[in-house]
Motif scaffolding. Structure first.
Motif, PDB file in Angstrom:
ATOM      1  N   TYR A  11       0.839  -1.206   0.000  1.00 13.46           N
ATOM      2  CA  TYR A  11       0.000   0.000   0.000  1.00 13.46           C
ATOM      3  C   TYR A  11       0.873   1.255   0.000  1.00 13.46           C
ATOM      4  CZ  TYR A  11      -3.399   3.456   1.686  1.00 13.46           C
ATOM      5  OH  TYR A  11      -4.188   4.563   1.834  1.00 13.46           O
ATOM      6  N   ASN A  37      -7.050   6.750  -5.459  1.00 17.42           N
ATOM      7  CA  ASN A  37      -8.320   6.413  -4.813  1.00 17.42           C
ATOM      8  C   ASN A  37      -8.633   4.922  -4.947  1.00 17.42           C
ATOM      9  OD1 ASN A  37      -8.828   9.041  -3.972  1.00 17.42           O
ATOM     10  ND2 ASN A  37      -9.900   9.580  -5.872  1.00 17.42           N
ATOM     11  N   HIS A  40      -6.568   3.075  -2.477  1.00 13.58           N
ATOM     12  CA  HIS A  40      -7.098   3.284  -1.128  1.00 13.58           C
ATOM     13  C   HIS A  40      -8.335   2.418  -0.881  1.00 13.58           C
ATOM     14  CE1 HIS A  40      -7.837   5.308   2.645  1.00 13.58           C
ATOM     15  NE2 HIS A  40      -9.067   5.619   2.257  1.00 13.58           N
ATOM     16  N   GLN A  41      -9.213   2.325  -1.885  1.00 12.71           N
ATOM     17  CA  GLN A  41     -10.397   1.464  -1.742  1.00 12.71           C
ATOM     18  C   GLN A  41     -10.003   0.000  -1.553  1.00 12.71           C
ATOM     19  OE1 GLN A  41     -12.843   2.150  -5.189  1.00 12.71           O
ATOM     20  NE2 GLN A  41     -13.028   4.349  -4.799  1.00 12.71           N
ATOM     21  N   TYR A  43      -7.210  -1.125  -0.308  1.00 12.33           N
ATOM     22  CA  TYR A  43      -6.605  -1.296   1.024  1.00 12.33           C
ATOM     23  C   TYR A  43      -7.664  -1.309   2.120  1.00 12.33           C
ATOM     24  CZ  TYR A  43      -3.577  -0.696   5.052  1.00 12.33           C
ATOM     25  OH  TYR A  43      -2.943  -0.861   6.266  1.00 12.33           O
ATOM     26  N   GLU A  44      -8.722  -0.509   1.946  1.00  8.85           N
ATOM     27  CA  GLU A  44      -9.808  -0.506   2.936  1.00  8.85           C
ATOM     28  C   GLU A  44     -10.463  -1.881   3.038  1.00  8.85           C
ATOM     29  OE1 GLU A  44     -12.450   2.649   1.805  1.00  8.85           O
ATOM     30  OE2 GLU A  44     -11.672   3.963   3.385  1.00  8.85           O
ATOM     31  N   SER A  47      -7.605  -4.515   4.463  1.00  6.28           N
ATOM     32  CA  SER A  47      -7.093  -4.280   5.817  1.00  6.28           C
ATOM     33  C   SER A  47      -8.125  -4.622   6.891  1.00  6.28           C
ATOM     34  CB  SER A  47      -6.669  -2.812   5.970  1.00  6.28           C
ATOM     35  OG  SER A  47      -7.782  -1.950   5.739  1.00  6.28           O
ATOM     36  N   ASP A  48      -9.398  -4.783   6.499  1.00  6.76           N
ATOM     37  CA  ASP A  48     -10.439  -5.179   7.434  1.00  6.76           C
ATOM     38  C   ASP A  48     -10.609  -6.699   7.372  1.00  6.76           C
ATOM     39  OD1 ASP A  48     -13.497  -5.913   7.839  1.00  6.76           O
ATOM     40  OD2 ASP A  48     -13.089  -4.094   8.997  1.00  6.76           O
ATOM     41  N   THR A  51     -14.147  -7.914   5.721  1.00  5.25           N
ATOM     42  CA  THR A  51     -14.316  -7.676   4.290  1.00  5.25           C
ATOM     43  C   THR A  51     -13.257  -8.416   3.483  1.00  5.25           C
ATOM     44  OG1 THR A  51     -13.034  -5.634   4.485  1.00  5.25           O
ATOM     45  CG2 THR A  51     -15.442  -5.448   4.581  1.00  5.25           C
ATOM     46  N   ARG A  52     -12.074  -8.573   4.073  1.00  9.96           N
ATOM     47  CA  ARG A  52     -11.030  -9.330   3.360  1.00  9.96           C
ATOM     48  C   ARG A  52     -11.432 -10.795   3.228  1.00  9.96           C
ATOM     49  NH1 ARG A  52      -4.560 -10.021   4.807  1.00  9.96           N
ATOM     50  NH2 ARG A  52      -4.157 -11.615   3.215  1.00  9.96           N
TER      51      ARG A  52
END
Length: 536
Positions: A11, A37, A40-41, A43-44, A47-48, A51-52
Motif C-alpha cells: 500500500y 483512490n 485506497h479502496q 486497502y480498505e 485491511s479489514d 471484508t477481506r
C-alpha cells in the motif's frame, strides 16, 4: 495469504507511486488521483479482516451481497462463509417460484431390417420394390417438471406416451417430495394411465452413515386383475474414494436380486454386475474410458450374458457444443441381432434413436453400423459443426467485447496512466538493479500469441508491459501469484474472452533469460531454467 505487514508495504509503495502531490503535470495529477483512490479502496477492503475474508472467498460479488450490514463484526472466515451461504439461500428462496427443472426424453425406434434381411423373391412383382423399406415401429415421449413449493418441499409432475406397431398408451404421475433432514427425504407418488390403473407409491432415502445410504420404494398398482404390490430396496456403500457397491432386492413383478460394483475415476468408469431373477438372470461387465480433451470424448464397451442370450456393445460419445453431447453405440447379440443406437443429450433433454438393422449376425451390418456413423460424424463435424461453433464463438466474443467495451477502455486508460506515472520509479529501479547486476526486464508482452501453424490466420493481440513488470521487481526478484495478470498495475485485457499469456525477456547477472507463462499461472523469476543458451 499476504500478511498485514506485506499489505501495508504494498500500500505504501503504490501510494508513493500514485500520490498526486508527486506529479506537477495537471493531466498526470488527475490520473494519479484516480489511481490513488482505487488503491485506497482496495486497502480498505483488505485491511479489514471481515471484508477481506468475504473478498478472498467470493470476490467483488460477495461484497455486493445484500445483508452484510447486519452481520456481526469480528467473525472468522468460516463464520463469514456460513453467513454468505445463508444470505444466498434466502435469495434463492425468493426465486423458488420462478424455477423449474424440466427433463424430457424422446425415443424413436426405427426398423431398418429390410436393408440387410431383404427377401428379393417376394418383391419381384411389387412396384417400387427396388427400394428397401425403413419404418418407425415405436415411439416414446416422456417429460417432467419440478415446482418448488418451499425450501424443503417439491412437487414433480411427469407424463409419458408410448406406441409400438400401432398400439400405445400413456400415463401421468404426480410426486410430492419433502426433505426431512440433511440425512434423508421422502416422496409420495400418485399415477394413472390408460393401460394400467391407479398407482400409489412411497419412496424413502436415508443416509445411514457418511459412507452408506439406503433407498426403499413401495408401490401398489391397481388393474383389472387386482392389486399388484411391489417393493424395491437398494443398499449402497462407498468402498473407497472412487468406488461404490450396490445391493438391490426387487419383489413383485419380475422379482430379482442384483449386486454391482461401480468405479468412477477421472479417466475411466467401470461396472460389474450380477442379477438372479425371474425371468432374467445375467452377468454384465462394462468399461468406459474418458479422454481428457476439450470435447470430453469417451469410448465404451460392455458384455452382457444371461438367460436371454448374449449382447456385446461398443460405442463412443463426444461433446459437440456447450450443452450438447452426441453418442453412438453398436449392439451385437444373440438372438437380438445387430442394432445401432444414436443418442443426443441437449441440456436436460435426451433424444434417442435405436435403429434395428438385422435379426441375424451379419458382418456387413456390423461393419456399416460401425463405419457409417464415424464417416457421417467427421464429415458433419468438419463441414457443419466446426464452422458453426467457430461462428458462435466469434459472436459471443463480439458480444462480450461490446458489453465490456467501456469498462475495457477505462481499464486501458488507467493502465496507460499508471505506466506514465511509473516511469520515474522504474528508472530508479533499473539503476539499482544495474548496479548489482540484478534483474532487468528487457521486453515483456501480455495477450494472445499465435504459435500454432493451424492458427496462423488468427491475429496476434498483445500489449507491451515492460514498464509495469519492472516496477514490480524488488530485490532482484519478481513474483506473480495464480491470478489473471490483467489486474496488475499497468496491465489491461487486450483480448476479452480469449486465452492470454505473458512473455518475458529479462536479463539477470548479465545473461539473457526468457519465459512464457499462462495468464493464471504463478511466475517466479529469475530461474536457471529460463536461461537462453548462448549456442542457440
Amino acid at each position: 495469504q499476504a500478511s498485514q505487514e506485506e499489505l501495508k508495504a504494498a500500500y505504501r509503495r503504490l501510494c508513493m507511486l500514485y500520490h498526486p502531490d508527486k506529479h506537477r503535470d495537471p493531466e498526470l495529477k488527475t490520473q494519479a488521483e484516480r489511481l490513488f483512490n482505487l488503491v485506497h479502496q482496495a486497502y480498505e477492503v483488505l485491511s479489514d479482516p471481515q471484508t477481506r475474508a468475504i473478498y478472498d472467498i467470493y470476490g467483488r460479488r460477495g461484497l455486493e451481497m445484500e445483508g452484510w450490514e447486519v452481520v456481526e463484526r469480528k467473525r472468522t472466515a468460516a463464520e463469514i462463509r456460513e453467513e454468505f451461504e445463508r444470505l444466498q439461500r434466502e435469495r434463492e428462496e425468493r426465486r423458488l417460484q420462478q424455477r423449474t427443472n424440466p427433463k424430457g426424453t424422446i425415443s424413436v425406434g426405427i426398423d431398418a431390417t429390410d436393408l440387410f434381411d431383404r427377401y428379393d423373391e417376394e418383391y419381384e412383382d411389387v412396384p417400387g420394390s427396388s427400394f428397401p423399406s425403413i419404418e418407425i415401429n415405436k415411439m416414446h415421449i416422456s417429460q417432467s417438471i419440478e415446482a418448488p413449493l418451499t425450501s424443503t418441499d417439491t412437487a414433480i409432475l411427469s407424463g409419458n406416451l408410448s406406441t409400438q406397431n400401432g398400439n400405445g398408451g400413456g400415463s401421468i404421475n404426480l410426486a410430492l417430495r419433502r426433505v426431512t433432514s440433511a440425512k434423508g427425504w421422502g416422496e409420495l407418488e400418485f399415477g394413472a394411465g390408460d393401460l394400467h390403473g391407479p398407482l400409489f407409491g412411497l419412496k424413502i432415502f436415508r443416509n445411514l452413515t457418511p459412507r452408506c445410504f439406503i433407498t426403499t420404494n413401495c408401490a401398489l398398482q391397481f388393474s383389472s386383475r387386482g392389486v399388484r404390490p411391489g417393493l424395491t430396496t437398494v443398499l449402497a456403500r462407498n468402498l473407497d474414494k472412487n468406488t461404490m457397491g450396490y445391493l438391490q432386492w426387487r419383489w413383485g413383478i419380475q422379482s430379482a436380486m442384483n449386486t454391482s460394483i461401480v468405479r468412477d475415476t477421472k479417466t475411466s468408469h467401470f461396472t460389474v454386475a450380477m442379477q438372479l431373477g425371474i425371468p432374467h438372470s445375467f452377468m454384465m461387465v462394462s468399461y468406459q474410458h474418458k479422454f481428457q480433451d476439450e470435447d470430453q470424448t469417451r469410448v465404451k464397451g460392455s458384455l452382457k450374458a444371461g438367460f436371454f442370450g448374449t449382447i456385446v456393445e461398443y460405442g463412443a460419445e463426444r461433446k459437440i457444443s456447450r450443452h450438447s453431447v452426441l453418442g453412438a453405440t453398436v449392439s451385437v447379440g444373440v438372438p437380438q441381432g445387430v442394432s445401432l443406437k444414436i443418442k443426443l443429450n441437449r441440456a436436460s433433454q435426451t433424444y434417442f434413436f435405436p435403429v434395428h438393422l438385422t435379426d441375424q449376425l451379419l458382418p456387413s451390418a456390423v461393419f456399416y453400423a460401425t463405419v457409417g456413423p464415424l464417416v457421417i460424424y467427421f464429415a458433419m463435424h468438419r463441414l457443419v459443426i466446426k464452422p458453426y461453433l467457430r461462428a458462435q464463438k466469434e459472436r459471443e466474443l463480439e458480444k462480450q467485447r461490446e458489453s465490456t467495451a467501456s469498462d475495457i477502455l477505462q481499464k486501458k486508460q488507467e493502465a496507460e496512466a499508471a505506466v506514465r506515472l511509473m516511469q520515474e520509479s522504474v528508472r530508479r529501479i533499473i539503476e539499482a538493479e544495474e548496479a548489482r547486476m540484478g534483474l532487468i526486464v528487457v521486453n515483456a508482452w501480455y495477450g494472445k500469441f499465435v504459435n500454432d501453424n493451424s492458427r496462423k490466420n488468427e491475429k496476434v493481440k498483445v500489449i507491451d508491459v515492460t514498464v509495469p513488470l519492472q516496477c514490480l521487481v524488488k530485490d532482484s526478484k519478481l513474483i506473480l501469484t495464480e491470478a489473471s495478470k490483467a489486474g496488475l498495475p499497468g496491465f489491461y485485457d487486450p483480448c476479452v474472452g480469449e486465452e492470454k499469456s505473458l512473455k518475458v525477456l529479462y536479463q539477470f547477472r548479465g545473461v539473457l533469460h526468457q519465459v512464457m507463462s499462462a495468464d493464471n499461472e504463478a511466475l517466479r523469476i529469475p530461474k536457471q531454467s529460463h536461461r537462453i543458451d548462448a549456442d542457440g
